[in-house]
Structure formats: structure tokens, C-alpha cells
Scaffold this active site. Structure first.
Site, short mmCIF file in Angstrom:
data_model
loop_
_atom_site.label_atom_id
_atom_site.label_comp_id
_atom_site.label_asym_id
_atom_site.label_seq_id
_atom_site.Cartn_x
_atom_site.Cartn_y
_atom_site.Cartn_z
N ARG A 232 0.97 -1.23 0.18
CA ARG A 232 0.10 -0.14 -0.14
C ARG A 232 0.85 1.11 0.00
NH1 ARG A 232 -5.73 -1.03 1.24
NH2 ARG A 232 -5.82 -3.09 0.67
N GLU A 234 0.69 4.35 0.81
CA GLU A 234 -0.28 5.35 1.82
C GLU A 234 1.10 5.85 2.48
OE1 GLU A 234 -2.78 3.65 3.76
OE2 GLU A 234 -4.17 3.08 2.15
N ARG A 240 -0.34 2.33 13.18
CA ARG A 240 -1.04 1.20 12.61
C ARG A 240 -1.11 1.04 11.40
NH1 ARG A 240 -6.32 3.25 11.29
NH2 ARG A 240 -7.38 1.38 11.98
N HIS A 241 -0.01 1.76 10.45
CA HIS A 241 0.09 1.43 8.92
C HIS A 241 1.67 1.03 8.71
CE1 HIS A 241 -3.51 4.14 9.23
NE2 HIS A 241 -3.86 3.34 8.12
N GLU A 389 -10.31 -1.83 13.69
CA GLU A 389 -10.67 -2.71 12.44
C GLU A 389 -9.40 -3.74 12.33
OE1 GLU A 389 -9.73 -3.10 7.77
OE2 GLU A 389 -10.21 -1.02 8.40
N SER A 392 -11.78 -6.44 6.65
CA SER A 392 -12.44 -5.99 5.71
C SER A 392 -12.99 -6.60 4.89
CB SER A 392 -11.84 -4.75 5.17
OG SER A 392 -12.92 -3.84 4.34
N ARG A 440 -1.32 -6.23 11.91
CA ARG A 440 -2.35 -5.55 12.69
C ARG A 440 -3.10 -6.41 13.67
NH1 ARG A 440 -6.43 -1.20 10.16
NH2 ARG A 440 -4.41 -0.26 9.83
#
Length: 835
Positions: A232, A234, A240-241, A389, A392, A440
């Protein structure tokens, strides 16, 4: 045997033979408390070539995620003398302009009490109560950190999570697949995808195995799962990423309703929680000593809450976002809202684990099936644990025409996803699935606080830093990347005897890799450490049981980690400095450290750093006299007085009569210097003539009025104005005129020279670097400003500013407890010279 083992460095790997026996008393600092090993033999497996920043014992005994104390631990208890480091470093190595430091010492002594009163608690007490090893230090030394018991336990549990995921799904008729991570199009959105060059064509790293899973369902696999990497792009630096993580993904064909998939996923998680607690209770117990762990609560029947009902729970509790807005039933939740909802669910249902169903369409990717009763929502869900979360998922669109319509609406070109669409055009059953982030899930289950601790070698936006450009060396035979003894002359690859064990000359290393501070190492008072496997060099001076390193290592920047670590380890070994009359371990202090060295010792070893000095650099192609009228006037005055600037050709030796006349001028210049002086280098113009350029100013009376010596540095750094001395009786403007003349000459002779440095000078203000609290930086800044104002430390910098200079900060670095009054006295002593 015991005497030999005492000399093994920390973290040396050994094989121990012995007998297990009952301990005579409880062993506190070990995992097993009631038994001990009666050691018979110890065999060392290998030697450490680098200094270990911390030991497993240290990490396991102080590895707590508390904030650092805002106070130093110095070598003199209660005597935090850090500001004394401000004054000595202001003097640069260029023309050895000096100031008396007797008054500086007195001023710093007066300021000492103010600093000590900045904290209401004892420095040593604070450190003992809050002693910690920050996460960034552990993560920057990941291999050592992974040796600790908590880290080993984390990844044993993570391995168990994968095993339980696989074994449960195997019992439900799933098969494991392995999908490609190179794709022709973005899976979800181009904004979060890594693009790469695939044989001249654009390609992307998979954001998930989503498309390939669906293609497998279209190929009649019915139920599939995968454990594999996910990417990812991002730019998110939160706890948390990650930009790369391990995905636990599954996909299955449906008969009637997407809750068929949700039922299997729910059962898998409950089996997972129970399995972890059954198998890994001892690991969880160990981890809980470092990261507080409350057992995850779950119910036999998991709460399934509609998204809009979850929003209503937030609204009923009075929840608002940071900007004052209220959450919407048609927009995704913020992270803060998710955490708050988790607390409300726990309060209402007494569970950490729940399902949020029917997410709004705006929060889901193009392939998600809309809710047939309200297309503002979708047949999709998230599963939460501890308010965050962990999964998903949802039902996917299986109708080819509808899917192509959604692809176009998402701004994706259908021709980039032709292989994906092809499977649906040939017919695909209704299906649903999910994606779980392994890291996570691990960090939330164990309450680690940071997802990086659950990744073996974490990748985030700051990973893989850019490497500096490599410039051609001035001397290929003095490379540290390819040292002389590794160069081969013979066809069969054997080493040439001419290159055997020959260290590169320091003079050539300076020309290859050096900056201004490195030229000081040519003075006789410097010790020079040589790295055994590369020949890299580091200059330092020993004073009062301190080893004061000056400047950056002479080697390629990519070699800094191994050279710096080895140098620090060398300093700490007692036997190396017996010939200097030093007893015990030396304490290191690093002066004039560049940003790469400062970052390494600050992040790797948690050293404290500050900046109050800077390399003052200029572009030799510029002519500052065009912008500064006063400077131009001085140059014209020198010309009017008949001063002539002369360059000695670089390919010719300096005539002996010129040397004699310059030496006489230096002696006359020194006679005017009074009191205790501060300096980094001695005035020795004729050292390393091969790498120096000489310029002198001749007066109308045929006497030498000034001299400028330029020392060749690395190709990146150009030249240093090593000495610029104006002798007594010289007309005003002589030195300004000669400096500008020398810079123009260098620019003309070597067009690749981009900059010259005048050496270090005082900055107007002290700036805190790493591992210094706000209160300490504020106190240091006040101390520095007082000293700067009293002794006019920036006067020389103001002169150089007229010469077109800009500042490039350099740093003073020291370990915790490594400075104090003793360190300040050592720095002052090494800088002093009686005038």
C-alpha cells in the site's frame, strides 16, 4: 576459561556445554528460575566486527514503552554541565581565529546552577525510574531486538496465527493458492499503488490478492485462501500503518447470502483466539511483562451491528470529530470514531470483538456488491477488536456488465483489467471474501501499541532512504569500498603482493571523502583509528579519559554504520590506549559531526545531539563583491595600494624563499595573539602540499602581506580555505582581495568544483538535535546566547557572510552520561593553546 570469557564482547555467540542442576537459590534474571547450568565448556562461535548498541539483557530489563526522562545522566551526579559544550566548538579550522576562553568557563560555571534547577527531581532518580529503550532504537537495531524474549514470543504467536488460519479453513473445504504480486492495473485506487517499470511497460505491486481470488472463484475453485505480501503506497506514518504487510485473504462462492462467508470468518476468529490462548500462554505471559495484556473478550454469539446503528450509538453518546463535525451514516468512520465505538460496544455487550455490517458505498471499492434494498449501502462488513478494524470484507459483484460499469465510474480503464473482466464474462458465481492484516491482528491482540513491533522487518514511508550520489574518487587506489588489498592484478584472481595489507594514505582519503574538519587530523596530536576491513579512518584526540572524535569518518557514506560502530567499540576497549597512559575505558564525544553521523549515533545508539556550529560554505563561481559595496571598496583599496595577488602553480613546488617569508609573516601574526586560545588545527601551511593550493599577496614594497591556503577535499565538498592570514602592516582589503582571487582561480582551474568551505563558525542560536527534552534545549539555548553575546562568537561568521557563505549545521554528539563537567573540561583542554 572464566578470564577468557570476561573479554568476550556483549552478544558474542557461544556454544555452552554443561550439566543442568537445581538452583541453590532462585535465579531472578532468567526465564527459568529454579534451575541453573553447571558450565563445563564454552566455545566462541565467532567474533563481533561491530559494536552492539544494546544487549538482549539490557532490552529485556529496560524495554518499556515509557517516555524518556527530560534530564541527562552525566558523569558527575547532579551536575548537568551540557551548556559548556557550546563555547569551544565555535572556533573553526580555517584561519585559526582565536579567543580567550577563560571568561567562557566562568560564564558557564555560573549558568550551571540554572540548568540543574530546570528539573525539580534528581537527574539520576528520574532516569532510574523511567529508564527505557525507545522503540526507534530497537527497530533501528532490529536483529539485536529480535533476539529478546518478547520479540521471539511475538513471532511464535504470529506463526501460530497463520497455522490456525490455515488449519481451520482447511477443515471448511478451502484450498491455499498463491497469486501474482505484479499487476497491470490498480486493484482499488491509483492513489495508493506502487508503480514500477516492467520491461518498459507500467506495472503495479498488488494492493491485495482481491482480483486473483475472484478469478479463482470464476475458475470453479469455490473456496480459496492465501497468506502473502500486500503493498500500500499510503504516506501514513502512524503506529497502525505499514506500506508492506502480510495479508490473510479468503474468498468463497455463495449459495444464498453473503452472511455464509461472514459465518465462516466469525468461526475462524473464535477458533483463532482460543487456539492462541491454549498454545501460547507462556509467551503471552512473558510479553505481558513488557506490554500490558488484557485477555480478549468475545461472546458465543458475536454482535452484528449495522453501520448506521453504530453511527447512531456514537451520536447518542454525544460524539463529535476533532473539527466539531458529527459522523455521517453515509461516510466512513474516522479512526477515533472507531475506537470510541469499540468502547461503547464493550460497555453495552461486554466484548472486544464485534462485526459492523452494511458499510456505505462511499467507503468501499468498485467491486463491492450494493445492498439490493438501498444502494447507498453495500453487502460488506468490517470486524473489530479492541476498537480497531482487523478485517474488511463483503460480497463482490459477479455480473460482468455491472462490474465494467463500476470500473469506469471509479476512473479505471477497463483495458488495464481485461484479464480480470474476462473471467466474469465467461460466468462467475456469487461470492464473498475478506482481507486480514497479519501484523495488525498481532499487535492488537497482544496490545503492542505499534504495528512495527509485529513486523519482522517493518516497511513504512521512511524505509529505504535515498542513497547519496556516488562521485568519482580523486584517488582510485585509496578507495575504502575497494581497498588496495582487495584489488587484483593477476588473471587468476589472486591478490597482487604489491597491494597486500597496504593502508590508504590519510591524505588521499581526505581528497576522496573528506571535509574541512578532516584536514585537522594531519596535526601530530591526533590519533587516527583505522577500520581493519576497509581502511576507513577516524581522527580523535584523547584528553582526560575522553576520546574526542572530530569530523566524519573518511570512507564512503554507505560504510558509516560499520565504521562508526567499530570505532565506538574500539574506544571502549581498554588495551588500545595504554601507551598513552590511559587507564580504564575512554568516553566518546563527537564534534563537528555531519547530518549522517548525527542521525546514526542519535537513532542507533540514542546519543544526544545539538547544533551550535556550522560549516560555512560558498560558491567559488559567485563574486560577492558585486553585491556588497563595502567589500568591493576594500578590494579596490588594496589594488590602489599596489597589492598583487599571486598563485603558485599547482604542478610546481613552493619555492623555499617563499616558505621562509611566509613563515616569518606567520610568526609576526602570532606575536599579536594574547591569552589562552581556542583552535582545532595548528598553523602548518606546508603539510600535504600535494593536495594544497597556495596564493599570496605581494605589497608594493615586495613584502608578502597575506597568504591563503586551499586544501583539496572530496569532489562533493571541493576545497577548504584552510588558512587565510593577513600579516601586520598589510593595506586594508588585502585578505578580502586575496580570498576572492583564490576562489576565482579554483573555479577556473576546476570547473567541477561546486563549493568551498571556510570551515566551522558559530551559529546565531543553538538548536536541539535528538534525544534532548524541550526544557534542556531551552536552557542550553539561553546559555549559548549569553556566551555568544559576551564573546562575540559570530563575528567571524559575519565576515564570511560578506564572502557569500551559507551555513550547513554540524553537530556535537555524546552518549547519555557521557558529557558532564568532565567532558566539557576535556573539550576545553584539547582546544586550548597558550599564546
Amino acid at each position: 576459561m572464566v578470564r577468557s570469557i570476561e573479554h568476550y564482547p556483549s552478544e558474542t555467540i557461544v556454544i555452552v556445554h554443561g550439566k543442568l542442576r537445581k538452583a541453590m537459590k532462585r535465579v531472578k534474571n532468567a526465564t527459568i528460575h529454579d534451575y541453573e547450568l553447571d558450565v563445563l565448556e564454552v566455545h566462541k562461535v565467532g567474533d563481533l566486527s561491530e559494536h552492539v548498541p544494546f544487549t538482549v539483557y539490557d532490552a529485556e530489563n529496560i524495554n518499556r514503552d515509557k517516555e524518556d526522562a527530560d534530564d541527562d545522566v552525566e558523569d558527575d551526579a547532579g551536575e548537568d554541565q551540557t551548556p559548556r559544550s557550546a563555547s569551544p566548538h565555535e572556533r573553526d579550522s580555517t584561519d585559526v581565529a582565536r579567543r580567550s576562553i577563560d571568561g567562557v568557563r566562568r560564564s558557564v560555571d555560573k549558568l550551571s546552577d540554572k540548568l540543574n534547577n530546570a528539573s525539580s527531581r534528581s537527574t539520576m532518580d528520574v532516569f532510574r525510574q523511567n529508564r527505557s529503550l525507545p522503540q526507534r532504537v530497537r527497530l533501528n537495531n532490529r536483529i539485536v531486538d529480535l533476539r529478546t524474549g518478547p520479540a521471539q514470543s511475538i513471532f511464535r504467536i504470529q506463526s501460530g496465527i497463520c497455522n490456525l488460519f490455515r488449519s481451520y479453513l482447511d477443515t471448511q473445504g478451502f484450498i491455499e493458492i498463491h497469486t501474482p504480486k505484479l499487476q497491470g492495473g490498480a486493484t482499488e485506487s491509483g492513489a495508493t499503488v506502487f508503480e514500477l517499470n516492467y520491461f518498459g511497460r507500467p506495472a503495479f505491486l498488488a494492493q491485495s490478492p482481491q482480483l486473483a481470488k475472484q478469478m479463482a472463484i470464476a475458475a470453479d475453485f469455490e473456496r480459496v485462501y492465501e497468506i502473502g505480501p500486500v503493498f500500500r503506497a499510503e504516506d501514513s506514518n502512524t503506529p497502525r500503518h505499514l506500506t508492506e504487510y502480510t495479508g490473510l485473504d479468503l474468498e468463497m462462492a455463495l449459495e444464498e447470502h453473503y452472511h455464509e462467508a461472514l459465518d465462516i470468518i466469525d468461526g475462524m476468529f473464535k477458533n483463532l483466539w482460543q487456539g492462541i490462548y491454549d498454545r501460547y500462554s507462556s509467551e503471552i505471559e512473558l510479553i505481558s511483562h513488557f506490554y500490558a495484556h488484557d485477555k480478549v473478550k468475545w461472546l458465543d454469539v458475536t454482535p452484528r451491528i449495522a453501520f448506521k446503528d453504530g453511527i447512531q450509538m456514537l451520536l447518542d453518546s454525544g460524539w463529535v470529530e476533532e473539527d466539531g463535525s458529527r459522523p455521517s451514516v453515509l461516510e466512513d468512520m474516522s479512526t477515533r470514531a472507531e475506537i470510541r465505538l469499540g468502547a461503547l460496544v464493550r460497555e453495552k455487550y461486554d466484548t472486544d470483538y464485534y462485526i459492523l455490517d452494511k458499510f456505505p458505498a462511499s467507503a468501499r471499492p468498485f467491486y463491492t456488491m450494493p445492498d439490493p434494498s438501498d444502494d447507498r449501502y453495500t453487502n460488506s462488513f468490517d470486524i473489530f477488536m479492541r476498537g480497531q478494524e482487523i478485517l474488511s470484507g463483503g460480497q463482490r459483484i459477479h455480473d460482468a456488465k455491472f462490474l465494467e460499469k463500476k470500473i469506469k465510474k471509479a476512473g479505471i480503464k477497463p483495458d488495464t483489467m481485461s484479464e480480470y473482466l474476462e473471467g466474469f464474462r465467461w460466468g462467475a458465481p456469487p461470492h464473498a471474501g475478506c482481507g486480514i492484516g497479519l501484523e495488525r491482528l498481532t499487535y492488537l491482540f497482544l496490545n503492542l501499541g505499534n504495528i512495527r513491533l509485529a513486523s519482522l522487518f517493518p516497511r513504512d514511508p521512511k524505509s529505504l532512504p535515498a542513497k547519496p550520489p556516488v562521485m568519482a574518487l580523486r584517488h582510485d587506489d585509496a578507495s575504502t569500498v575497494n581497498p588496495p588489498w582487495e584489488q587484483f592484478d593477476t588473471d587468476d584472481g589472486t591478490a597482487s603482493p604489491a597491494h597486500d595489507t597496504r593502508l590508504q594514505p590519510v591524505e588521499k582519503l581526505i581528497a576522496n571523502y573528506g571535509d574541512a574538519a578532516n584536514t585537522s587530523w594531519l596535526d601530530k596530536r591526533y590519533q587516527i583509528y583505522r577500520h581493519p576491513s576497509t581502511g576507513a579512518a577516524q581522527g580523535y584526540i584523547v584528553h582526560n579519559n575522553f576520546a574526542i572524535a572530530v569530523g566524519d569518518p573518511l570512507c564512503a557514506k554507505s560504510q558509516y554504520p560499520q565504521v562508526i560502530s567499530a570505532f565506538i567499540q574500539f574506544i571502549k576497549e581498554k588495551d588500545h590506549h595504554k601507551h598513552l597512559g590511559i587507564k580504564g575505558e575512554l568516553k566518546p564525544i563527537w564534534m563537528i559531526a555531519g547530518k549522517e553521523v548525527e542521525e546514526y549515533v542519535g537513532e542507533k545508539f540514542q546519543w544526544r545531539t545539538l547544533a551550535c556550529i556550522a560549516e560555512e560554505r560558498a560558491n567559488p563561481k559567485d563574486n560577492p563583491a558585486l553585491k556588497d559595496k563595502d567589500l568591493a571598496r576594500k578590494v579596490r583599496h588594496a589594488e590602489a595600494e599596489g597589492v598583487k595577488n599571486i598563485e603558485i602553480p599547482s604542478n610546481e613546488p613552493v619555492p623555499e624563499d617563499i616558505k621562509s617569508r611566509v613563515d616569518l609573516g606567520v610568526q609576526n601574526w602570532q606575536k599579536g595573539r594574547k591569552g589562552t586560545q581556542v583552535h582545532l588545527t595548528e598553523i602548518r601551511p606546508w603539510v600535504d602540499e600535494a593536495h594544497r593550493r597556495y596564493f599570496y599577496a605581494l605589497g608594493s614594497d615586495n613584502e608578502i602581506k597575506a597568504i591563503v591556503v586551499l586544501h583539496q577535499l572530496s569532489p562533493q565538498n571541493g576545497y577548504q580555505v584552510k588558512f587565510s592570514l593577513e600579516f601586520p602592516g598589510a593595506p586594508s582589503g588585502t585578505i578580502e582581495s586575496l580570498i576572492l582571487y583564490s576562489l576565482r582561480s579554483i573555479a577556473a582551474a576546476d570547473p567541477d568544483t561546486r563549493q568551498v568551505t571556510f570551515g566551522t563558525g558559530a551559529m546565531p542560536s543553538l538548536e536541539g538535535g535528538r534525544n534532548l527534552g524541550k526544557h534542556k534545549v531551552k536552557a542550553l539555548r539561553r546559555a549559548y546566547e549569553t556566551i555568544n553575546k559576551q564573546f562575540k562568537l559570530t563575528n567571524k561568521s559575519e565576515f564570511r557572510e560578506k564572502m557569500g557563505c551559507w551555513n550547513e549545521p554540524v553537530f556535537v554528539c555524546y552518549p547519555r552520561g557521557g558529557l558532564g563537567a568532565g567532558g566539557i573540561r576535556a573539550i576545553m583542554g584539547f582546544l586550548e593553546e597558550e599564546g
